[in-house]
Design a protein around this motif. Structure first.
Motif, PDB file in Angstrom:
ATOM      1  N   GLY A 141       0.811  -1.221   0.000  1.00 56.47           N
ATOM      2  CA  GLY A 141       0.000   0.000   0.000  1.00 56.47           C
ATOM      3  C   GLY A 141       0.844   1.270   0.000  1.00 56.47           C
ATOM      4  O   GLY A 141       0.547   2.214  -0.748  1.00 56.47           O
ATOM      5  N   VAL A 142       1.897   1.305   0.820  1.00 54.00           N
ATOM      6  CA  VAL A 142       2.733   2.512   0.854  1.00 54.00           C
ATOM      7  C   VAL A 142       3.531   2.645  -0.448  1.00 54.00           C
ATOM      8  O   VAL A 142       3.843   3.764  -0.883  1.00 54.00           O
ATOM      9  CB  VAL A 142       3.687   2.547   2.080  1.00 54.00           C
ATOM     10  CG1 VAL A 142       2.911   2.643   3.364  1.00 54.00           C
ATOM     11  CG2 VAL A 142       4.634   1.357   2.099  1.00 54.00           C
TER      12      VAL A 142
ATOM     13  N   LEU B  62       6.980   9.695   5.202  1.00 50.45           N
ATOM     14  CA  LEU B  62       8.266   9.500   4.536  1.00 50.45           C
ATOM     15  C   LEU B  62       8.075   9.096   3.072  1.00 50.45           C
ATOM     16  O   LEU B  62       8.792   9.584   2.196  1.00 50.45           O
ATOM     17  CB  LEU B  62       9.082   8.435   5.276  1.00 50.45           C
ATOM     18  CG  LEU B  62       9.632   8.829   6.649  1.00 50.45           C
ATOM     19  CD1 LEU B  62      10.334   7.652   7.310  1.00 50.45           C
ATOM     20  CD2 LEU B  62      10.587  10.013   6.537  1.00 50.45           C
ATOM     21  N   PHE B  63       7.112   8.237   2.804  1.00 52.43           N
ATOM     22  CA  PHE B  63       6.876   7.833   1.416  1.00 52.43           C
ATOM     23  C   PHE B  63       6.205   8.944   0.613  1.00 52.43           C
ATOM     24  O   PHE B  63       6.362   9.013  -0.607  1.00 52.43           O
ATOM     25  CB  PHE B  63       6.059   6.538   1.366  1.00 52.43           C
ATOM     26  CG  PHE B  63       6.907   5.305   1.483  1.00 52.43           C
ATOM     27  CD1 PHE B  63       7.524   4.760   0.373  1.00 52.43           C
ATOM     28  CD2 PHE B  63       7.121   4.698   2.716  1.00 52.43           C
ATOM     29  CE1 PHE B  63       8.329   3.634   0.466  1.00 52.43           C
ATOM     30  CE2 PHE B  63       7.918   3.568   2.831  1.00 52.43           C
ATOM     31  CZ  PHE B  63       8.531   3.034   1.704  1.00 52.43           C
TER      32      PHE B  63
ATOM     33  N   ILE C   4      16.426  13.804   3.576  1.00 51.47           N
ATOM     34  CA  ILE C   4      15.508  13.826   4.723  1.00 51.47           C
ATOM     35  C   ILE C   4      14.810  12.475   4.886  1.00 51.47           C
ATOM     36  O   ILE C   4      14.668  11.955   6.002  1.00 51.47           O
ATOM     37  CB  ILE C   4      14.462  14.952   4.554  1.00 51.47           C
ATOM     38  CG1 ILE C   4      15.145  16.318   4.644  1.00 51.47           C
ATOM     39  CG2 ILE C   4      13.361  14.839   5.613  1.00 51.47           C
ATOM     40  CD1 ILE C   4      14.216  17.481   4.342  1.00 51.47           C
ATOM     41  N   VAL C   5      14.383  11.905   3.755  1.00 46.00           N
ATOM     42  CA  VAL C   5      13.700  10.607   3.804  1.00 46.00           C
ATOM     43  C   VAL C   5      14.617   9.532   4.376  1.00 46.00           C
ATOM     44  O   VAL C   5      14.216   8.755   5.270  1.00 46.00           O
ATOM     45  CB  VAL C   5      13.217  10.196   2.395  1.00 46.00           C
ATOM     46  CG1 VAL C   5      12.726   8.748   2.391  1.00 46.00           C
ATOM     47  CG2 VAL C   5      12.112  11.124   1.919  1.00 46.00           C
ATOM     48  N   TYR C   6      15.856   9.479   3.898  1.00 42.14           N
ATOM     49  CA  TYR C   6      16.770   8.436   4.370  1.00 42.14           C
ATOM     50  C   TYR C   6      17.178   8.671   5.826  1.00 42.14           C
ATOM     51  O   TYR C   6      17.375   7.703   6.582  1.00 42.14           O
ATOM     52  CB  TYR C   6      17.989   8.343   3.449  1.00 42.14           C
ATOM     53  CG  TYR C   6      17.780   7.330   2.351  1.00 42.14           C
ATOM     54  CD1 TYR C   6      18.470   6.122   2.343  1.00 42.14           C
ATOM     55  CD2 TYR C   6      16.850   7.557   1.343  1.00 42.14           C
ATOM     56  CE1 TYR C   6      18.257   5.174   1.355  1.00 42.14           C
ATOM     57  CE2 TYR C   6      16.623   6.623   0.340  1.00 42.14           C
ATOM     58  CZ  TYR C   6      17.324   5.433   0.358  1.00 42.14           C
ATOM     59  OH  TYR C   6      17.100   4.487  -0.610  1.00 42.14           O
TER      60      TYR C   6
ATOM     61  N   MET D  69      14.310   7.329   7.699  1.00 46.17           N
ATOM     62  CA  MET D  69      14.340   5.875   7.726  1.00 46.17           C
ATOM     63  C   MET D  69      15.355   5.354   8.753  1.00 46.17           C
ATOM     64  O   MET D  69      15.159   4.296   9.358  1.00 46.17           O
ATOM     65  CB  MET D  69      14.707   5.334   6.338  1.00 46.17           C
ATOM     66  CG  MET D  69      13.603   5.471   5.300  1.00 46.17           C
ATOM     67  SD  MET D  69      12.305   4.259   5.562  1.00 46.17           S
ATOM     68  CE  MET D  69      11.116   4.783   4.305  1.00 46.17           C
ATOM     69  N   ALA D  70      16.432   6.110   8.939  1.00 51.52           N
ATOM     70  CA  ALA D  70      17.484   5.685   9.868  1.00 51.52           C
ATOM     71  C   ALA D  70      17.051   5.813  11.323  1.00 51.52           C
ATOM     72  O   ALA D  70      17.427   4.991  12.164  1.00 51.52           O
ATOM     73  CB  ALA D  70      18.752   6.508   9.636  1.00 51.52           C
ATOM     74  N   ILE D  71      16.240   6.831  11.626  1.00 54.48           N
ATOM     75  CA  ILE D  71      15.902   7.100  13.036  1.00 54.48           C
ATOM     76  C   ILE D  71      14.474   6.734  13.392  1.00 54.48           C
ATOM     77  O   ILE D  71      14.094   6.753  14.565  1.00 54.48           O
ATOM     78  CB  ILE D  71      16.143   8.586  13.369  1.00 54.48           C
ATOM     79  CG1 ILE D  71      15.201   9.477  12.558  1.00 54.48           C
ATOM     80  CG2 ILE D  71      17.600   8.965  13.137  1.00 54.48           C
ATOM     81  CD1 ILE D  71      15.341  10.969  12.888  1.00 54.48           C
TER      82      ILE D  71
END
Length: 393
Positions: free
Chosen positions: A249-250, A304-305, A287-289, A292-294
């Motif tokens: 879905g995402v 994020l997506f 910013i997205v990555y 994803m890291a935190i």
């Protein structure tokens, strides 16, 4: 939208239909391959070989298109091969046959990419390339929304009936090929040129290309080396608590945002500059990555997506528009094909690198590494490329 010509419309519809067919199979491809006996290692080898074929052929056929002065035959043959490959993967399940079918699909992409993008470039002016490439990317990416959505609906009604989907995917692929018959080459003095083109001759273009092209493409390739497959983002979402349906879905949501914003962002790029929009896109990617890291909370992934879709809208079509503006018109297919080919190879290395870092140090370090690398690429672009990206050579 007078700058969206009939040819651009036809190419966009063809891309939408083809992407619908391809993306219908994307979510279920690894599952299907496992059901017919492929191991994880063999799946990796299959995808690696297929992408290598696509990458190298993009440069060669781009060069061949420029030398011959023809565009449309490459587009039509490329889409036809991709159409034929879909049912081939379901007819027989022998490993060698599957390898051949998957390679034919990727070869089709390699044959058509440079010529198709050259046609799009020729249909635009330097002041409208952001819009035109953005429109094409929007239409193309709507296929990545329709395809997985149709696959989900079908599998909900007929669970685990993967093989039939390959035959269903043949239908939009066939309509794409039929639509491509409406394309016509423009008559030029180059149309009847006869010249032998060695397979790796496109690599020579790097030495003869404009300095600005080499600077821009070098930055793009460095970024690609750290821009791994979307599979890693989906894997992180899965590990953070999303179930399989939510993960798909995402992915559909990301493609929807990409499709909705590619055209308006292309319009904005023509107004404020292709380079400016591209760098904004890279910053959003970072910013997205970092997120994803935190981030380990499932509901944050939607945000994020969403940003990831904005990043794709700001970079994919924009980068090709930018490249077409800093190269000679007669070399457009070679320039884009060479870049796309080298980009494919770097993308393979990127996924291997990210997978290795993830295995050794964990997902957080893998995503932080990509974040830092992306910020470094932004700094690189800010220190080079003073050539105005909206002015054609």
């Amino acid at each position: 939208m007078k700058y969206i010509t009939r040819t651009v419309w036809v190419l966009s519809v063809v891309s939408l239909l083809t992407d619908t067919a391809s993306e219908m199979l994307y979510p279920i491809m690894p599952i299907y391959l496992k059901t017919i006996g492929f191991s994880i290692i063999l799946i990796g080898v299959l995808e690696g070989v297929a992408e290598a074929v696509a990458g190298l052929s993009k440069g060669y056929f781009g060069k061949l298109s420029d030398v011959s002065g023809r565009r449309v035959p490459f587009v039509q043959i490329g889409y036809t091969l991709s159409m034929l490959s879909k049912p081939m993967m379901a007819i027989f399940t022998f490993p060698l046959w599957i390898f051949s079918a998957r390679t034919i699909d990727r070869l089709g992409k390699g044959i058509r990419t440079g010529a198709r993008d050259a046609i799009i470039s020729d249909e635009a002016t330097p002041e409208t390339k952001g819009k035109v490439f953005g429109f094409h990317r929007s239409m193309d990416t709507f296929g990545a929304v329709l395809g997985p959505s149709l696959a989900l609906i079908y599998l909900y009604c007929y669970p685990e009936d993967y093989k039939t989907l390959f035959f269903i995917a043949f239908i939009p692929g066939m309509f794409a090929v039929l639509a491509s018959l409406y394309l016509k080459d423009k008559k030029t003095a180059e149309n009847n040129r006869k010249e032998k083109v060695p397979f790796f001759s496109f690599l020579k273009y790097w030495n003869t290309s404009p300095t600005e092209y080499r600077k821009v493409v070098l930055g793009l390739l460095i970024f690609t080396l750290f821009n791994s497959s979307d599979v890693f983002l989906l894997l992180q979402a899965k590990q953070s608590g999303l179930d399989d349906t939510m993960v798909i879905g995402v992915y559909i949501f990301y493609n929807l945002i990409y499709a909705l914003f590619a055209f308006p962002i292309g319009i904005l790029a023509d107004k404020i500059g292709l380079k400016t929009i591209f760098l904004i896109g890279l910053f959003i990617f970072a910013i997205v990555y970092l997120g994803m890291a935190i981030n380990t909370t499932p509901h944050y992934f939607l945000g994020l997506f969403f940003l990831y879709g904005i990043y794709a809208s700001s970079t994919e079509g924009v980068s090709k528009a930018w490249i077409s503006n800093i190269t000679n018109k007669k070399d457009t297919a070679t320039a884009i094909g060479t870049f796309s080919g080298l980009q494919s190879i770097c993308a393979m290395l990127a996924s291997s690198l990210t997978g290795l870092i993830w295995f050794k140090f964990g997902s957080t370090i893998a995503f932080l590494t990509t974040t830092i690398a992306t910020l470094s690429v932004i700094i690189y672009f800010l220190t080079i490329s003073k050539y105005p990206a909206n002015e054609e050579v």
